[in-house]
Scaffold this motif. Structure first.
Motif, short mmCIF file in Angstrom:
data_model
loop_
_atom_site.label_atom_id
_atom_site.label_comp_id
_atom_site.label_asym_id
_atom_site.label_seq_id
_atom_site.Cartn_x
_atom_site.Cartn_y
_atom_site.Cartn_z
N ASP A 101 16.91 -30.39 26.45
CA ASP A 101 16.11 -29.37 27.13
C ASP A 101 14.97 -29.96 27.95
N SER A 102 14.93 -31.28 28.07
CA SER A 102 13.95 -32.01 28.89
C SER A 102 12.52 -31.91 28.39
N SER A 103 12.34 -31.45 27.17
CA SER A 103 10.98 -31.28 26.66
C SER A 103 10.40 -32.59 26.13
N ALA A 104 11.27 -33.55 25.83
CA ALA A 104 10.80 -34.78 25.19
C ALA A 104 11.79 -35.90 25.45
N LEU A 105 11.38 -37.09 25.12
CA LEU A 105 12.28 -38.23 25.16
C LEU A 105 11.91 -39.17 24.02
N VAL A 106 12.88 -39.96 23.60
CA VAL A 106 12.63 -40.99 22.61
C VAL A 106 12.86 -42.34 23.28
N VAL A 107 12.00 -43.31 22.96
CA VAL A 107 12.09 -44.64 23.54
C VAL A 107 11.74 -45.65 22.46
N MET A 108 12.35 -46.82 22.51
CA MET A 108 12.06 -47.86 21.53
C MET A 108 10.92 -48.75 22.01
N LYS A 109 9.97 -48.99 21.11
CA LYS A 109 8.93 -49.96 21.35
C LYS A 109 9.32 -51.22 20.58
N VAL A 110 9.42 -52.35 21.27
CA VAL A 110 10.11 -53.52 20.76
C VAL A 110 9.16 -54.66 20.46
#
Length: 758
Positions: free
Chosen positions: A212-221
């Motif tokens: 729904d484009s409300s959020a995203l998940v991303v990895m911090k490495v």
């Protein structure tokens, strides 16, 4: 160091024993056997492939003069050439700089792309795409940053960092420096992180938008150990002096990249670090997937040491993680055979594959992480999952070992309901099956065969497994007339006195049961699979590898050649598999030796009294040397290709899976480098200097240890050779001939030709 020899001993050392000789023509026949026999089959189908939609399919078929690809459909039943074979051969030859025969195209499978205007396939360790309307082929390159065995990013290479649009097109995300930046479609920044650093950066390739484009998940490495292996290309084709090739190559015990999921809410303008208490010791975090309603996302957590795997679900509103499935083993959780699929309807949850009851079976979990039921059960194993149909609450899968009286490795296909009811077979007969299903699951092509049963390919309906028509019925009459005989399955009890150990026996074409033949074992004991052939496809690598034709070529020189799946290999019970745990040097030898002894007891021509020969590649190379070091009373002659002779020197992924973490004395115990002083038999070591799978230094360290122990051995290093050198690449005939010569001299007690004088 002082050595004292008696006069008798010195005379014995100086004595030259007269042996029978082998004529060059006899060895030439074995070297040419594959090329002579390969064209003799007709209508032998390989690699059926369905279109991405609709009812069309294509396949490879043996025909007069070689092989062709054909295209067909469920309704038409009129196979036609899948493309212009000469056109593809010409284009691929121009692009690759190699000679390509239109009737022997160097790939077994392809897919149509670009609205059927191109085909895509794998050749020479690269992905290729060839146009069907123009003479043009190209290598496909993927922009993503390389990862060493999937766990350490190669930071020498820039990450692929395009603007990644949200599903609704309103936003786009990428990284700037070490941070994430989110912009509107017209370029205005709406949110950006500021805490990224070189030692703790946001990975743009890991960005996953919520539907729904409300959020995203991303990895911090947090980066792991940047270990690089340097290989020297000693004789480049474009210059005189050597070149150095560098590869990122994490090894057991190295620090891996630590991926920390961060949830970014667009309208809130927040970046929430997901609490890692449930995944605090990662080997790998993968398969990040959002639920269609954007309520949560999930990922698989593999704990370092491969003894725990979890399916983690993270609430999108609160960033709170919870465990949906927690899989634990006192030995290892087999990630090579693992499967799960998150469910997106009803109470959600997952279908999960586990060996917790001693066999590989499917389990149904609900969205709360509660076990609903075990879907399959029994003293047999699920081999793979073909399809999960949430609408019908059904699972389609392949399994082996279900039928009493059949080879327990034969694969059959089934359909079952989520609750375990209505287990429906889709294949039948005492044979091995390979099935591929249409995109809509309404039809499937199944190839039924055994090593002694030529394949029959059928088109069937999924609803009731009824036959639509026979697609191909292989004809091997010319192959049989040329001298082909199928190998003989043989079964004996293993080390526990109860478990059946399965193998194959290959005899010479001119086999005389009144003679006695020395025995050679073709070994591969890797725990990730089983390796004794079950289907009818005797052709493969020139040197045999795990294919019957190479074993036949060796047998024709006066040997019995066998292949065995001992304990520690896969596709039986969990207990059968666990023998390999932290003990790869075992290689199933207690079972293999008993199998040989049972064969010798039953067959007078099976001669093992003077020792058994053995050969293998990669893990089979390690096992070959282990046989000579740890069982010298039984195995006397070995040829080892590209071995991972010390598991500490090999890639992190395969070795930590079976040997565990942290690194301990069990690694030392399985190292054949550490035990080089135990070698008493005859050993030929073959290695390619450009092996990117197993660090070539592993071979040189074994050589160094053997020299220090004052052991005699033969060594063949192949310039430019890769991991498969001598088996499917490189100067195959030469390497194969060296193997033949070695066994003839040291096991067959025969003189071989003086090749340099011919």
């Amino acid at each position: 160091m002082n050595h004292r020899y008696s006069v008798a001993a010195l005379l014995a050392l100086m004595t030259i024993t007269s042996h029978a000789s082998v004529e060059p023509a006899q060895i030439e026949r074995s070297l040419s056997l594959r090329d002579q026999w390969m064209p003799l089959t007709r209508d032998l189908m390989q690699s059926p492939t369905w279109a991405a939609s609709g009812d069309q399919f294509h396949y490879k078929l043996s025909v007069e003069g070689g092989f062709m690809f054909f295209r067909d459909s469920v309704q038409q039943a009129k196979p036609t050439p899948a493309f212009d074979h000469q056109h593809i051969a010409t284009a691929l030859a121009q692009a690759s700089g190699t000679t390509i025969d239109a009737m022997h195209l160097p790939f077994d499978q392809f897919r149509y792309t670009n609205n059927d205007q191109s085909i895509r396939f794998y050749y020479a360790n690269q992905s290729w795409q060839c146009q069907l309307t123009e003479v043009h082929c190209e290598v496909l390159t993927w922009p993503n940053r390389p990862r060493g065995f999937s766990v350490v990013r190669d930071l020498r290479v820039e990450a692929h960092n395009p603007l990644r649009p949200s599903p609704d097109g309103r936003y786009q995300a990428h990284t700037v420096g070490y941070n994430v930046s989110i912009q509107t479609s017209n370029g205005d920044t709406v949110f950006a992180t500021t805490d990224g650093t070189a030692d703790n950066f946001y990975d743009p390739e890991s960005i996953r938008w919520a539907p729904d484009s409300s959020a995203l998940v991303v990895m911090k490495v947090t980066p792991g150990t940047a270990r690089y292996v340097d290989r020297v290309l000693s004789a480049p084709t474009d210059q005189l002096h050597p070149q150095t090739i560098t590869q990122i190559y994490p090894k057991p015990g190295d620090a891996v990249d630590i991926d920390q999921p961060v949830l970014i809410h667009i309208e809130r303008g927040t970046a929430q670090v997901v609490n890692n208490e449930l995944f605090s010791q990662p080997y790998q975090i993968d398969r990040v997937q959002w639920q269609p309603d954007s309520s949560s996302f999930s990922f698989r957590y593999v704990e370092r040491g491969h003894q725990r795997v979890r399916l983690i679900d993270v609430n999108a509103a609160t960033a709170t993680p919870r465990t949906v499935v927690d899989e634990h083993s006192d030995t290892f959780v087999d990630m090579w055979g693992g499967f799960y699929q998150t469910l997106q309807q009803g109470d959600k949850g997952a279908i999960w594959l586990s060996e917790r009851d001693g066999w590989a079976h499917l389990y149904h979990y609900n969205g709360k992480g509660e076990l609903v039921n075990q879907v399959t059960r029994g003293d047999w194993r699920v081999r793979s999952v073909v399809h999960v149909d949430e609408q019908r609450q059904q699972i389609w899968f392949a399994a082996s070992g279900m039928y009493e009286g059949q080879d327990p490795y034969y694969v059959h296909y089934f359909r079952v309901n989520f609750d375990g009811s209505e287990l429906t077979p889709l294949t039948e007969g005492n044979a091995h099956h390979e099935a591929v299903f249409s995109a809509d699951m309404n039809h499937y092509i199944v190839i039924r065969s055994r090593v002694d049963l030529p394949p029959v390919a059928e088109l069937r309906r999924s609803a009731d497994a009824s036959l639509v028509r026979v697609l191909a019925n292989a004809d091997i009459s010319r192959l049989t007339a040329a001298g082909f005989k199928p190998p003989k399955p043989f079964v004996a009890k293993g080390r526990d006195g109860q478990t059946d150990i399965w193998g194959l026996i290959v005899t010479p074409q001119n086999f005389d049961p009144k003679q006695r033949y020395p025995v050679i074992e073709n070994i591969y004991a890797g725990p990730h699979d089983s390796f004794v052939p079950k289907s009818f496809w005797p052709f493969g690598f020139h040197s045999g590898g795990d294919k019957v034709i190479g074993m036949q070529a060796l047998a024709d020189l006066g040997f019995i050649v066998v292949q065995i799946d001992g304990m520690g290999t896969n596709n039986r019970s969990k207990a059968f598999h666990d023998v390999a745990w932290q003990n790869l040097a075992d290689s199933g030898f207690p079972d293999r030796i008993l199998w040989h002894q049972a064969a010798a007891k039953q067959f007078p021509w099976y001669h093992i009294a003077d020792g058994v020969g053995i050969y293998g590649a990669s893990a089979g190379g390690h096992s070959t040397v282990a046989a000579l070091e740890f069982h010298p009373e039984f195995y006397r002659v070995g040829v080892a290709y590209a071995g991972n002779y010390d598991n500490r020197m090999d890639k992190i992924s395969w070795n930590e899976q079976w040997m565990g973490y942290p690194i301990g004395e069990h690694y030392v115990a399985s190292s054949v480098v550490e035990h080089a002083h135990k070698l008493t038999g005859a050993l030929l070591i073959i290695n390619g200097e450009q092996d990117s799978n197993v660090d070539p230094a592993s071979t040189i360290q074994l050589v160094d240890a053997l020299i220090k122990a004052e052991k005699d051995f033969d060594l063949l290093v192949v310039h430019g050779g890769d991991h498969a050198v001598g088996r499917s690449t490189g100067p195959i005939r030469y390497i194969q001939r060296r193997q033949f010569d070695f066994f003839l001299r040291h096991l067959g007690q025969k003189e071989t030709p003086r090749w340099n004088q011919l």
